[in-house]
Design a protein around this motif. Structure first.
Motif, short mmCIF file in Angstrom:
data_model
loop_
_atom_site.label_atom_id
_atom_site.label_comp_id
_atom_site.label_asym_id
_atom_site.label_seq_id
_atom_site.Cartn_x
_atom_site.Cartn_y
_atom_site.Cartn_z
N THR A 60 -5.91 -6.22 -7.40
CA THR A 60 -5.40 -8.81 -7.81
C THR A 60 -4.50 -8.36 -9.03
N LEU A 61 -3.58 -9.72 -9.01
CA LEU A 61 -2.73 -9.34 -10.11
C LEU A 61 -2.16 -11.07 -9.61
N ARG A 62 -1.93 -12.05 -10.80
CA ARG A 62 -1.36 -12.57 -10.94
C ARG A 62 0.12 -13.07 -11.80
N PRO A 63 1.60 -13.01 -10.46
CA PRO A 63 3.00 -13.01 -11.07
C PRO A 63 3.19 -14.38 -12.45
N ASP A 64 3.55 -14.34 -13.58
CA ASP A 64 3.84 -15.00 -14.01
C ASP A 64 5.19 -15.47 -14.15
N ASP A 65 6.53 -14.28 -13.74
CA ASP A 65 7.73 -15.30 -13.48
C ASP A 65 8.77 -14.11 -12.46
N ASP A 66 9.34 -14.38 -12.57
CA ASP A 66 10.53 -13.50 -11.02
C ASP A 66 10.62 -11.92 -11.39
N GLU A 67 10.02 -12.21 -12.53
CA GLU A 67 10.24 -10.22 -12.91
C GLU A 67 8.54 -10.29 -12.71
N ASP A 68 8.35 -10.04 -12.15
CA ASP A 68 6.67 -10.01 -11.74
C ASP A 68 6.86 -10.26 -10.23
N ILE A 69 7.54 -10.98 -9.35
CA ILE A 69 7.84 -10.75 -8.04
C ILE A 69 8.71 -9.50 -7.48
N TRP A 70 9.04 -9.27 -8.37
CA TRP A 70 10.70 -8.40 -8.53
C TRP A 70 9.12 -7.11 -8.93
N HIS A 71 8.19 -6.81 -9.65
CA HIS A 71 7.24 -5.88 -9.56
C HIS A 71 6.87 -5.71 -8.58
N LEU A 72 6.38 -7.23 -7.98
CA LEU A 72 5.18 -6.80 -6.64
C LEU A 72 6.13 -6.25 -5.79
N TYR A 73 7.30 -6.68 -5.46
CA TYR A 73 7.85 -5.78 -4.40
C TYR A 73 8.20 -4.68 -4.26
N ASN A 74 7.85 -3.58 -5.62
CA ASN A 74 7.99 -2.44 -5.78
C ASN A 74 6.30 -2.42 -5.60
N LEU A 75 5.12 -3.04 -5.65
CA LEU A 75 4.52 -2.24 -5.66
C LEU A 75 3.39 -2.05 -3.85
N ILE A 76 4.10 -3.18 -2.93
CA ILE A 76 4.15 -3.40 -1.87
C ILE A 76 4.99 -3.24 -0.61
N GLN A 77 4.08 -2.26 0.06
CA GLN A 77 4.65 -1.16 0.98
C GLN A 77 4.26 -1.42 2.29
N GLU A 78 5.09 -0.56 3.01
CA GLU A 78 3.92 -0.97 3.89
C GLU A 78 3.13 -0.53 4.81
N GLY A 79 1.73 -1.04 5.42
CA GLY A 79 0.86 -0.34 5.28
C GLY A 79 -0.16 -0.84 4.53
N ASP A 80 0.38 -1.24 3.55
CA ASP A 80 -0.61 -1.55 2.64
C ASP A 80 -1.27 -3.29 3.23
N ARG A 81 -2.38 -3.20 2.70
CA ARG A 81 -2.87 -4.93 2.94
C ARG A 81 -3.38 -5.90 2.02
N ARG A 131 10.87 2.59 -3.15
CA ARG A 131 10.28 1.85 -2.07
C ARG A 131 10.69 2.74 -0.66
N ALA A 132 10.65 3.55 -0.35
CA ALA A 132 10.97 4.26 0.75
C ALA A 132 10.04 3.82 1.41
N SER A 133 10.12 3.77 3.27
CA SER A 133 8.86 3.24 3.55
C SER A 133 9.11 4.45 4.75
N ASP A 134 9.10 5.63 4.16
CA ASP A 134 8.76 6.63 4.23
C ASP A 134 7.63 7.22 4.16
N PRO A 135 6.37 7.48 3.86
CA PRO A 135 5.32 7.91 2.75
C PRO A 135 5.79 9.06 2.18
N ILE A 136 6.19 9.93 3.33
CA ILE A 136 6.23 11.48 2.76
C ILE A 136 7.22 11.70 1.92
N MET A 137 8.77 10.92 2.28
CA MET A 137 9.64 11.16 1.59
C MET A 137 8.81 9.99 -0.45
#
Lengths: 420, 628
Positions: free
Chosen positions: A17-38, A346-352
């Motif tokens: 569980t994370l709480r973003p503080d600024d724009d850069e954190d949003i970018w981090h979230l974008y890199n963390l969240i992948q297709e198939g995650d909840r 960030r590749a959508s293919d998990p194998i890659m």
């Protein structure tokens, strides 16, 4: 970013569980969240109730939803706005406030039971600053790269930023550089008539127009008085930077802008060869800047890339790039420094993704330095369109010999791939 | 339906007038009559065209209809007659006005001419220009009228701004004339010349002095420059001030942008483009070099200075490669500042010896490279070699002067049949506040009165006048450096680097293309993803290399290796470029416009001990093979 909770199993599943503080954190979230995650985050949803008589009542409900992620989109919106204005000649600017410009949208099906929303209904979450987000991944999802990013993003006090104005005669680009991002805040283009032997008045008038437009944009887009801004770089070919700096200071004195005048020593003038954004790489390499920002990530990236290219020029055997060649080098354990773009994870293919994570982990095990480049640094963007860099720093003669063989092999392999 | 539409078109003032003056207003009509009136109006409008085209207002049509008891055919006949009358009247009026304007212009010219030249030529030009500008609109109308009278088309409305027929007829004549001028030996041939060389080699000084020697600069200006330059302690730059016009250039004593001047030698009319030598202004130098046919390289003979300019990273070397890449094949090399080495013949020979192999290696044919010793400050061997200063040189040199060599420059063949390409090098307003663009006609020809398309963008402009060396021209053909005065355009649509072309033959725009590039001396090999800058005429676009396709043999062009890892030194390679930020880049795949652009790799800091040396730009010459 703040880490509020973390529950991970040995197999790499669990949630954070994370709480973003600024724009850069949003970018981090974008890199963390992948297709198939909840992803669980607060959302606003319009709920419709049909009463017994058939009348429809609808109202907005704020609620927490859990989605199975189907798509993640991210946009640095100021850059987009600046793009649109780039071809116009006037200095009109976008009206959007530059404070929180980056947006992250996560869309997918709702997976948890909820009194208002049915299971399986689609929803798009807008991730906002200061709202908690819980990311849950399946088995193996929390690999070293993902955890590394969580850790990195939660280090307090890393908010050092650099503002940069890359300008030429008639063009200027305002950028904010943070650890992981280069945000183009604004692009300015003013047409200046070139010199004509007869009357130079038009040229000078155009220049004054350009400087005044630049000054207003500077006030609007560069948070010069913010304590997190470590330096304000004015980069240009020729002498434009001197003129720009003098104009800014003269205007600040004239208008009595004390806040701006007190930042005088934050300004650094750097010579670059082109008035385009990609010359930011040169800015980062320049000795004036490098000494100031040595420990920051983006300065290190610039220095390493430069080193890589020099190596490529000087001794081609020791600098390899491209997925096939790098994989070969990794197999032999010949990697000294691995430069890799975060775009690949960030590749959508998990194998890659797994393949690249494996590569990084292998390299780390063999005591190689691994640098993960941010694809959001505009300066690095074009360079990182090719997938991988490897810098082989250990240069024992024996290894060099081995590499020679490997290179031949690699060439064959490379050509096989092409033929196939 | 038709009624609704027309209610909107009704001129309210007209309607009110009707009610007040005549008692036969529309209010008096019965609904059926009104219906008839409106449908009649629609019919007539379809035949005669809209108000702007036909010059007939709704009220006139309605009145006529009412008069003929809503008989459409009779009304049309009457209206067409009325229209012809009207047009005739208007034409008479226009003719009168034209006469007036002509008279005025004549008077003005006469007044000027009393001080200057005989007014014969400008007078003719004014007359022709005016008729060219005013007739087209009317003539289209008459044609439209004829067509409408035949009742052939119901709906089609002819475009108003079709190219005026008068010009199309004249075009052949102009073409013939242009051809004659290019081939004929009687008239002076025009050549444009870019002046290149290392920073502080004396390019601007040489040009300033040459202009003075040839009588283009009078003594008064020269004295003014001398006084003003010594006032700020830069008296050695006084000759250069003729070309370095802006205050910044004068203060720094350095040329920053191209200066355009012209002069005449016995057999040539020469346009000179004085390029900046400083490496930071390379884009400006490229912009100038792409407007030139020949080059004049100025070399500093002083001990150490020549070497600094010629060694790796010096501008002597770089400029030569650049102009050759841009299609310049003739070069005159002026060995300057020989007075600083006591007119030593040995030094002159040494420099020639060092330069020759490099020139050949860069692709200049030995027969097209000429050397000449000069002393720019003293004006030795520019036009003549008399006077005390020249004694030392006369002792060992008896060849041609610089002016003699310039007089022998051969203009390249110009392609007149190609569609017009006019890359804009400068946009400004003339003192009379007319929007003007300057540049070189790269292909085809341009005439006064022509409508041109501005690329990139979706705008057009009409050429109001063509100016060259303060002289008005009727047309300009490929190879001439001119200023076009434009009307019917907002200046914000034209930027430096835009291309003007005929609306019928538009330059294609591309965001990615495949090119064959020749790699010069570079320190860091190029790989996929390398950021480069693309210079083409006056345009400067950031781009990146998306893929390296093959390594080619430089001489034969055969593929040596597919999908190379990186670009080594001195090899031709095919590569694919993509422009960043989707900035469009106009270029024309034709033979007239040399399909050459300069790619410049991003500066790679190497030796950072001096700030000017930090940038080690490398350049590739490229030839575009594929487009779109």
């Amino acid at each position: 970013m703040k880490l509020l909770g973390k529950h991970l199993d040995k197999d790499g599943s669990g949630y954070v569980t994370l709480r973003p503080d600024d724009d850069e954190d949003i970018w981090h979230l974008y890199n963390l969240i992948q297709e198939g995650d909840r992803v669980r985050a607060s959302a606003v949803r319009r709920v419709q109730n049909v009463s017994a008589t058939g009348s429809i009542e609808s109202h907005r409900v704020r609620l927490n939803l859990t989605l199975a992620v189907a798509r993640v989109t991210w946009s640095p919106s100021t850059a987009a706005a600046g793009e649109a204005a780039s071809f116009s000649t006037d200095a009109s600017t976008s009206t959007s406030a530059p404070a929180h410009a980056a947006t992250l949208h996560i869309s997918g099906r709702v997976t948890s039971e909820n009194p208002h929303v049915k299971m399986g209904a689609f929803h798009t979450l807008d991730v906002e600053v200061n709202r908690d987000v819980r990311i849950e991944k399946d088995e193996g999802g929390w690999d070293s790269i993902a955890l590394g990013r969580v850790e990195e993003s939660c280090v307090p006090g890393r908010g050092a930023e650099v503002a940069a104005i890359v300008c030429g005669e008639g063009t200027a680009t305002f950028c904010l550089l943070s650890q992981h991002m280069t945000m183009v805040m604004h692009r300015l283009e003013v047409s200046i008539p070139r010199k004509i032997a007869a009357n130079s008045g038009a040229h000078e008038k155009g220049l004054t127009r350009f400087y005044s437009a630049l000054f207003t944009s500077f006030l609007r887009h560069i948070p010069y008085s913010s304590p997190t801004i470590r330096a304000i770089v004015i980069a240009s070919p020729g002498w434009v930077r001197d003129a720009v700096f003098d104009y800014i200071m003269a205007e600040a004195t004239r208008t009595g802008n004390k806040a701006l005048l007190s930042t005088r020593n934050k300004f650094i003038k750097v010579h670059v060869t082109s008035p385009h954004v990609h010359s930011l790489v040169e800015v980062l390499k320049s000795p004036e800047i490098a000494s100031q920002l040595k420990e920051t990530k983006f300065a290190r990236e610039g220095i390493m890339l430069d080193k890589f290219f020099k190596m490529l020029g000087a001794d081609e055997m020791r600098a390899w790039y491209g997925p096939v060649h790098v994989a070969l080098a990794a197999d032999r354990g010949a990697i000294g420094t691995l430069l890799i773009s975060d775009d690949l994870f960030r590749a959508s293919d998990p194998i890659m993704r797994k393949k690249y994570v494996q590569l990084v982990e292998d390299a780390r095990q063999k005591n190689a330095e691994v640098l993960i480049f941010s694809s959001m640094h505009e300066s690095g963007q074009p360079i990182l369109t090719f997938p991988l860099d490897v810098e082989v720093v250990e240069a024992e003669e024996r290894e060099a010999k081995e590499e020679e063989e490997r290179r031949k092999q690699a060439e064959e392999n490379g050509e096989d791939v092409n033929a196939g | 339906m038709s009624r609704h539409r027309d209610v909107r078109n009704i001129n309210v003032a007209d309607e009110l007038d009707d009610g007040a003056v005549s008692d036969g207003g529309e209010e008096d009509l019965s609904p059926q009559e009104y219906e008839q009136l409106m449908s009649g109006l629609d019919h007539i409008r379809a035949t005669v065209g809209s108000q702007e085209q036909s010059g007939l207002s709704d009220k006139e049509i309605k009145d006529t209809l009412y008069h003929y008891f809503f008989n459409v055919e009779q009304s049309i006949n009457y209206l067409l007659e009325a229209q012809t009358r009207k047009i005739a009247a208007r034409e008479r009026k226009a003719a009168k006005e034209r006469e007036k304007a002509e008279k005025l212009a004549q008077q003005k010219k006469a007044a000027e001419a009393s001080a200057k030249l005989p007014p014969a030529k400008p007078k003719k030009a004014t007359g022709a220009k005016l008729s060219g500008a005013s007739t087209p609109v009317r003539s289209t109308d008459i044609r439209q009228l004829d067509l409408a009278g035949l009742n052939l088309d119901d709906e089609t409305v002819l475009p108003i701004d079709e190219p005026p027929p008068k010009i199309t007829v004249a075009r052949e004549k102009v073409l013939e004339e242009a051809r004659k001028q290019l081939e004929g030996n009687a008239d002076k041939k025009t050549v444009s010349l870019v002046v290149i060389g290392h920073v502080d080699a004396g390019k601007s000084t040489l040009m300033g002095r040459l202009l003075y020697e040839l009588g283009r600069v009078d003594d008064k200006t020269r004295k003014a420059h001398e006084r003003a330059s010594s006032k700020i302690g830069k008296s050695s730059f006084s000759w250069a001030w003729e070309l370095d016009g802006t205050t910044e250039e004068r203060e720094r004593g350095i040329t920053m942008d191209i200066a355009l001047q012209s002069f005449a030698t016995p057999r040539r009319q020469i346009t000179i483009l004085d390029a900046p030598g400083h490496r930071d202004f390379i884009p400006n130098m490229i912009s100038g070099a792409s407007q030139a046919d020949c080059a004049l390289l100025v070399v500093d003979a002083a001990v150490g200075e020549f070497e600094a300019g010629f060694e790796r990273g010096g501008q002597t070397r770089e400029h030569l490669l650049l102009v050759r890449s841009l299609g310049v094949s003739q070069v005159v090399i002026a060995i300057n500042k020989l007075d600083q080495v006591q007119w030593s013949q040995a030094r002159y020979k040494e420099i020639c010896k060092l330069l020759r192999p490099f020139l050949i290696q860069s692709g200049f044919h030995p027969s097209k490279t000429k050397f000449v010793p000069v002393g720019a400050m003293a004006g030795v061997n520019l036009v003549a070699r008399d006077g005390d200063e020249a004694q030392a040189l006369n002792a060992w040199y008896s060849g041609p002067t610089l002016c003699d060599l310039l007089d022998e420059l051969e203009p390249p063949t110009r392609d007149l049949d190609a569609p017009l390409r006019f890359p804009v090098a400068n946009v400004f307003r003339t003192p009379s506040s007319v929007i003007a663009v300057s540049g070189r006609v790269c292909g085809g020809l341009v005439q006064v009165g022509e409508r041109l398309r501005i690329v990139p963008g979706d705008e057009t402009a009409v050429v109001k006048a063509i100016e060259s060396e303060e002289e008005r021209l009727e047309w300009a053909a490929a190879g001439s450096n001119v200023t076009l005065h434009l009307t019917a355009v907002d200046p914000r649509h034209i930027t430096i680097g835009s291309v003007l072309c005929p609306p019928t033959d538009v330059v294609p725009l591309v965001t990615s293309f495949t090119a064959r590039i020749i790699v010069f001396d570079i320190q860091v090999p190029i790989t996929a993803g390398t950021s480069v800058e693309l210079f083409h005429h006056s345009r400067d676009v950031p781009a990146s290399i998306s893929k390296l396709l093959a390594t080619l043999d430089r001489a034969s062009g055969t593929v040596l290796r597919k999908n190379p890892r990186s670009g080594e030194k001195h090899v031709g390679r095919g590569a694919n470029y993509t422009s960043q930020h989707n900035r469009f880049w106009p270029y024309s795949p034709s033979t007239t416009d040399p399909l050459r652009a300069i790619l410049c790799q991003q500066g790679n800091g190497e030796d950072s001990h001096s700030s000017w040396r930090r940038d080690n730009r490398s350049r590739y010459r490229n030839r575009i093979e594929l487009s779109l």
